[in-house]
Motif scaffolding. Structure first.
Motif, PDB file in Angstrom:
ATOM      1  N   TYR A   1       0.728  -0.715  -0.116  1.00 55.99           N
ATOM      2  CA  TYR A   1      -0.153   0.346  -0.144  1.00 55.99           C
ATOM      3  C   TYR A   1       1.249   1.202   0.326  1.00 55.99           C
ATOM      4  N   LYS A   2       2.564   1.057   0.120  1.00 59.04           N
ATOM      5  CA  LYS A   2       3.306   2.096  -0.210  1.00 59.04           C
ATOM      6  C   LYS A   2       3.545   2.356  -1.263  1.00 59.04           C
ATOM      7  N   GLN A   3       3.118   3.942  -1.896  1.00 61.16           N
ATOM      8  CA  GLN A   3       4.215   3.812  -2.883  1.00 61.16           C
ATOM      9  C   GLN A   3       5.191   4.321  -3.359  1.00 61.16           C
ATOM     10  N   GLN A   4       5.843   4.445  -1.853  1.00 57.81           N
ATOM     11  CA  GLN A   4       7.254   4.834  -2.309  1.00 57.81           C
ATOM     12  C   GLN A   4       8.179   3.620  -2.211  1.00 57.81           C
ATOM     13  N   ASN A   5       9.205   3.167  -2.369  1.00 60.07           N
ATOM     14  CA  ASN A   5      10.146   1.954  -3.017  1.00 60.07           C
ATOM     15  C   ASN A   5      11.200   2.599  -1.937  1.00 60.07           C
ATOM     16  N   ALA A   6      11.371   0.998  -1.630  1.00 61.49           N
ATOM     17  CA  ALA A   6      11.670   0.953  -0.074  1.00 61.49           C
ATOM     18  C   ALA A   6      13.292   0.697  -0.737  1.00 61.49           C
ATOM     19  N   THR A   7      14.177   1.582   0.122  1.00 61.91           N
ATOM     20  CA  THR A   7      15.773   1.973  -0.305  1.00 61.91           C
ATOM     21  C   THR A   7      16.255   1.362   1.897  1.00 61.91           C
ATOM     22  N   GLU A   8      16.828   0.419   2.038  1.00 60.97           N
ATOM     23  CA  GLU A   8      18.484   0.164   2.689  1.00 60.97           C
ATOM     24  C   GLU A   8      19.425   0.714   2.148  1.00 60.97           C
TER      25      GLU A   8
END
Lengths: 115, 114
Positions: B54-61
């Protein structure tokens, strides 16, 4: 530090033997899993337990059973080992109170060879 | 039934370069999670990155990021500034709503060359 411990890293068993694979987690997790890993097939779920004495079949339960008498320990049992059960077995655990999306913690795996 | 497809059995990259690992999945659900797990030669699987549908923002680590395309059901992993320690099997996994039972892809073996 989070720990899922599989007591046997490498086992060699004979066809027809009863085999126990033991797994212990120290995180007080409700959920525990047994996966089987084969080249080209990825990880496939054998059994899942969401509480003591509770279990659900996964995608490939045939030939396997499980036992969870204590929260921290989840055993995989091969009642009569066969050569097609030669594989890597991975135990895992996760919290059970947050629905889904929890981090799954894995053990180092148990290499089982059935001859 | 949900499925996860990793079409690249093997990939290679030079140290300090960028590599992208592909993953597609099939589901009729709208709420779910996606993961990338790394399995080094020591065999201990570790979580690399998590994405909530449901989150449009792409995850980053750190050096790891994803390109999550929900409509296309695509979830690729980008590793920037590759290091020798990134060499491992990488598994894409789908997590249906309200359970922790993951569905894994078949894995991509990443080699990193100096």
């Amino acid at each position: 530090d989070v720990k899922v411990t599989q007591s046997s890293r490498y086992l060699v068993k004979r066809t027809g033997e009863k085999v126990f694979l033991e797994c212990v987690q120290d995180m007080d997790h409700e959920n525990m899993f047994w996966y089987r890993q084969d080249p080209g097939l990825g990880l496939r779920l054998i059994y899942f337990s969401y509480d003591v004495k509770m279990k659900e079949k996964g995608d490939i339960p045939e030939g396997y059973s499980v036992s969870r008498e204590k929260k921290e320990r989840f055993s995989l049992i091969l009642e009569s080992a066969s050569t097609n059960q030669t594989s890597m077995y991975l135990c895992a655990s996760s919290r059970g109170d947050a629905g889904s999306g929890n981090t799954i913690y894995f053990g180092e795996g148990s290499w089982l060879t059935v001859v | 039934a949900q499925t996860v497809t990793q079409s690249q059995p093997e990939m290679s990259v030079q140290e300090a370069e960028t590599v992208t690992l592909s993953c597609t999945y099939d589901t009729s659900e709208s709420d779910y999670y996606l993961f990338w797990y790394k399995q080094p030669p020591s065999r201990q699987m570790i979580l690399v990155i998590r994405q909530e549908a449901y989150k449009q923002q792409n995850a980053t680590e750190n050096r790891f990021s994803v390109n999550f395309q929900k409509a296309a059901k695509s979830f690729s992993l980008k590793i920037s500034d590759s290091q020798l320690g990134d060499a491992a099997m990488y598994f894409c996994a789908f997590n249906p709503y309200n359970t922790d039972k993951l569905i894994f892809g078949t894995g991509t073996r990443l080699q990193v060359f100096p």
